[in-house]
Motif scaffolding. Structure first.
Motif, PDB file in Angstrom:
ATOM      1  N   LEU A  89     -14.523   3.326  -4.542  1.00 17.62           N
ATOM      2  CA  LEU A  89     -14.638   2.129  -5.375  1.00 17.62           C
ATOM      3  C   LEU A  89     -15.959   2.187  -6.118  1.00 17.62           C
TER       4      LEU A  89
ATOM      5  N   THR B 283      -4.281   3.882   1.445  1.00 16.45           N
ATOM      6  CA  THR B 283      -5.250   2.813   1.719  1.00 16.45           C
ATOM      7  C   THR B 283      -6.680   3.139   1.294  1.00 16.45           C
ATOM      8  N   LYS B 284      -7.052   4.438   1.246  1.00 15.19           N
ATOM      9  CA  LYS B 284      -8.469   4.754   1.046  1.00 15.19           C
ATOM     10  C   LYS B 284      -8.748   5.390  -0.304  1.00 15.19           C
ATOM     11  N   GLU B 285      -9.771   4.852  -0.984  1.00 21.67           N
ATOM     12  CA  GLU B 285     -10.127   5.369  -2.303  1.00 21.67           C
ATOM     13  C   GLU B 285     -11.580   4.996  -2.586  1.00 21.67           C
TER      14      GLU B 285
ATOM     15  N   LEU C 243     -12.748  -9.345  -2.816  1.00 22.83           N
ATOM     16  CA  LEU C 243     -14.010  -8.716  -3.187  1.00 22.83           C
ATOM     17  C   LEU C 243     -14.240  -8.997  -4.666  1.00 22.83           C
TER      18      LEU C 243
ATOM     19  N   LEU D 123       0.843  -1.206   0.000  1.00 27.33           N
ATOM     20  CA  LEU D 123       0.000   0.000   0.000  1.00 27.33           C
ATOM     21  C   LEU D 123       0.875   1.252   0.000  1.00 27.33           C
TER      22      LEU D 123
ATOM     23  N   THR E  44     -23.673   1.945  -6.185  1.00 31.27           N
ATOM     24  CA  THR E  44     -22.423   1.463  -6.781  1.00 31.27           C
ATOM     25  C   THR E  44     -21.164   2.060  -6.158  1.00 31.27           C
ATOM     26  N   LYS E  45     -21.234   3.288  -5.598  1.00 28.02           N
ATOM     27  CA  LYS E  45     -19.991   3.955  -5.192  1.00 28.02           C
ATOM     28  C   LYS E  45     -19.858   4.074  -3.686  1.00 28.02           C
ATOM     29  N   GLU E  46     -18.669   3.721  -3.189  1.00 25.79           N
ATOM     30  CA  GLU E  46     -18.414   3.777  -1.748  1.00 25.79           C
ATOM     31  C   GLU E  46     -16.909   3.833  -1.528  1.00 25.79           C
ATOM     32  N   ASP E  47     -16.506   4.399  -0.380  1.00 23.87           N
ATOM     33  CA  ASP E  47     -15.083   4.390  -0.016  1.00 23.87           C
ATOM     34  C   ASP E  47     -14.647   2.965   0.289  1.00 23.87           C
ATOM     35  N   LEU E  48     -13.458   2.627  -0.159  1.00 18.66           N
ATOM     36  CA  LEU E  48     -12.882   1.323   0.165  1.00 18.66           C
ATOM     37  C   LEU E  48     -11.605   1.536   0.958  1.00 18.66           C
ATOM     38  N   ASN E  49     -11.466   0.839   2.078  1.00 12.80           N
ATOM     39  CA  ASN E  49     -10.237   0.893   2.874  1.00 12.80           C
ATOM     40  C   ASN E  49      -9.407  -0.357   2.587  1.00 12.80           C
ATOM     41  N   LEU E  50      -8.404  -0.180   1.722  1.00  8.65           N
ATOM     42  CA  LEU E  50      -7.574  -1.323   1.327  1.00  8.65           C
ATOM     43  C   LEU E  50      -6.715  -1.833   2.486  1.00  8.65           C
ATOM     44  N   GLY E  51      -6.530  -1.001   3.500  1.00  8.92           N
ATOM     45  CA  GLY E  51      -5.799  -1.449   4.687  1.00  8.92           C
ATOM     46  C   GLY E  51      -6.486  -2.650   5.325  1.00  8.92           C
TER      47      GLY E  51
ATOM     48  N   VAL F   5      -8.577  -4.633   3.707  1.00  3.59           N
ATOM     49  CA  VAL F   5      -8.540  -5.727   2.722  1.00  3.59           C
ATOM     50  C   VAL F   5      -7.239  -6.515   2.849  1.00  3.59           C
TER      51      VAL F   5
ATOM     52  N   LEU G 295     -21.002  -2.076   1.773  1.00  2.00           N
ATOM     53  CA  LEU G 295     -19.589  -2.443   1.567  1.00  2.00           C
ATOM     54  C   LEU G 295     -18.777  -2.380   2.863  1.00  2.00           C
TER      55      LEU G 295
ATOM     56  N   LEU H 267     -11.004  -8.256  -6.680  1.00  2.00           N
ATOM     57  CA  LEU H 267      -9.995  -7.426  -6.021  1.00  2.00           C
ATOM     58  C   LEU H 267      -9.589  -8.152  -4.756  1.00  2.00           C
TER      59      LEU H 267
END
Lengths: 318, 318
Positions: A240, A236-238, B252, A232, B236-243, B245, B214, A252
């Motif tokens: 989707l 981390t945040k975006e 996902l 990362l 359809t749209k939302e913030d994603l926290n890849l941390g 994930v 989500l 993903l």
């Protein structure tokens, strides 16, 4: 025994050789007398206190080693046998206890130093490219950070599998290196938009960036495409857009090797030895050592890796 | 032949029986004389112009049918054989041309009407629960919309596989129905926060909501958890926290059955017949018809489904 433990995370270079108890093995573990330990970027993070070891793992830094079996425990290994091992921690030491499923033979013709440096990258690349993302012959893979340690290794494995390989990197020098290793499509991320160049073309993306590249990765993925994020560096945040995820039937996935359980690591080690060791042994995949340091000079090794002037792997010798 | 085509998407109820050319079969296809056609929510969307058929698919509405082989083409089927089929479109008609891999035997003891209604839901549930998310005995699955057509079917399949099943639904009546079908954990989403109730517990989530759920889905997923989103009723749209994930090693995935290629559909149909048909035949999975309508009354069937007062599936008879 002697080992490197970080006792002052405010001073990452304070790594010093310390006297600690020699580990004792539990059921299913073997004890290895360490000959060489690979140095990884995760070690730098741990030295700064940013990457604490998983629960139950050693406080000693170090994720990969080679050495000889000192106590085979209940395993099929023999005392004195030369091996390498994938660790959750504990590598910068004279001895380490390891679950037997994470112990493997050395690739033929490899020295202790060289073998110690290849375990983590080989397991990372095989598990993510093939076991998770299912990369197959004829598919297109995009590898971010193509010039890095994981990137250079992943390019060669993907080519050995018969995939078409695209890479991103930030300099002509790194892209030239990627081309030499077999990369087919070279993208300088400072000058080009990889998502525009590769729109709807990538079956697999191996990502170390995260948030900063998420939208572009979604655009670059083909139908049924698979994004594996293992780092990362870009946050981390975006946002989707799940509409794109459904319309293109995307997957993903985020993963880290170190945090996995013993069973999962054993499966990865077995598959890596079966598939990557032959590639190393016949030269389809080349892997280079940058330098070796004595264990006591771990701090120097970390400074060298931190400097970014490293084109191969660093190893500590014990 | 006669078929239902929507010619005025501003008036979803204007579906009328129209004279169109009988389809001709291409290489690898069979021609089926339709006896019954299942009615799906996707058909309602298509009638409103919101879900155009995939490229190359029939303009005629209808995703699943049963009938008899009228022309076996180059397949191993025989003329007159009773079959069901998964379609990309074309079901509301007297004849339909179908790739042979999407044609299957009827479950034993099933009428044409009943068989036509079970194809789409069975393929959807098997492909997502098992082929994509890898649901296994002993794992925990959360099924959103447990009271709906996909939900009620998925509960039973998951129980037959030996999984622990949690569901969300919006009324006591629907949750009671879920309990009767075997659900272990019942959550009324109007009164409870499913993410709080199931924090870090779900190995698999089958999701029809999308953006709105989500963050909660990520919280509810266990380590190595797998979220399969097959609908976007919550945006359809939302913030994603890849941390999160990466830390939990999550996957996902978004997918739709209809848009898949012929090869993928053939694999799904084969696996569904192998695994779900026996569950239907021995009663482990029950599936009910709500009502049948003559083909000419497709508009009435759509109005009935739209009303939401439907507890089973609707079928058109030809």
């Amino acid at each position: 025994m002697k080992a490197i433990i970080q006792q002052d995370t405010d001073n990452p270079s304070s790594l010093e050789l310390t006297e600690v108890d020699t580990p004792t093995i539990k059921k299913g573990e073997v004890l290895i007398e360490v000959k060489a330990a690979g140095v990884n970027r995760a070690d730098l993070l741990q030295a700064k206190g940013h990457y604490p070891p998983p629960e139950g793992a050693s406080e000693v830094i170090g994720l990969e080693i080679s050495g000889v079996i000192a106590d085979a425990g209940d395993s099929d290994f023999e005392q004195g046998q030369e091996v390498a091992a994938l660790l959750a921690g504990g590598g910068y030491a004279e001895y380490v206890a390891v679950p037997k499923g994470q112990v493997m033979r050395l690739p033929e013709g490899f020295s202790f130093e060289h073998a110690a440096a290849v375990v983590e990258v080989a397991c990372t690349v095989w598990s993510n490219l093939v076991m998770e993302a299912g990369l197959k012959e004829g598919q297109t893979i995009l590898i971010h950070g193509g010039g890095g340690g994981i990137g250079t290794f992943a390019i060669q494995v993907a080519k050995a599998l018969g995939a078409k390989v695209a890479v991103t990197a930030g300099s002509k020098q790194k892209l030239d290196r990627c081309r030499e290793l077999g990369a087919d499509i070279l993208i300088n991320y400072k000058e080009q938009d990889f998502a525009e160049e590769l729109k709807n073309q990538c079956d697999v993306i191996l990502d170390i960036i995260g948030a900063k590249y998420l939208k572009q990765n979604l655009k670059a993925l083909a139908k049924d495409g698979h994004l594996v994020t293992i780092g990362l560096q870009g946050g981390t945040k975006e946002d989707l857009n799940l509409g794109i995820v459904l319309a293109k039937r995307l997957t993903l996935q985020g993963t880290t090797l170190r945090s996995r359980g013993t069973q999962a690591k054993a499966e990865i080690v077995a598959a890596t030895v079966d598939n990557i060791w032959p590639m190393l042994e016949d030269g389809r995949v080349k892997h280079s050592l940058h330098a070796t340091f004595p264990l006591a000079q771990a701090a120097d090794a970390h400074e060298t890796l931190e400097s970014g002037e490293v084109t191969g792997t660093l190893v500590l010798t014990v």
